[in-house]
Scaffold this active site. Sequence first.
Site: not given
Length: 214
Positions: A124, A142
Amino acid sequence: MAKQLPYHTIHAIFSRFRAIEPEPKGELHHVNAFTLLVAVALSAQATDAGVNKATRPLFERVQTPQQMLDLGEAELVEAIKTIGLFRQKAKNVMKLSRILVDDYGGEVPSSRAALQSLPGVGRKTANVVLNMWFHQPAQAVDTHIFRVGNRTGIAPGRDVDAVERAIEDNIPAEFQQHAHHWLILHGRYICVARKPKCGICPIRDLCPYEDKSE
């Protein structure tokens, strides 16, 4: 989890997002690729606002990996002590700074594999840096994107990897660069977790979510 929306509906949704905010920006404060990398690494399990409060004064003093090494771990801990897990994050930032100086000439690499090899940098974080700094259509999933993707059917998936693939596979290429930010902003301010603000949602008529609020 909603069913995958058809192409034409997704195109219409992102056309509206683009009309509202043609050039969406991330909300983490940074001044270059290195400070962005540090800010994103620090933001794990923390809010952007909380990270910014600590990093604004920090980044006035530190803007390169070498400057971070010169600052030292003790000073970094003091600077970021308001951020969750600050001690471990400080250790990771010092380690990645050393690697960047020793192996990359002090520059942040522009490949996902190289970024993910750095301490404290997961997929991420790597995708955020690739998207925001290097302008690659990388999708960092997220909690906001995971929720919006599944609730709306834009990019449904049982885990973050599945949602990331759904974004890459189903969102038209013309929207890929900014899809990550449009979805985050929508999830952060309108399609919130507990009581989504459906009454002001710009895609309400295109969204299949059944428990719409006013």
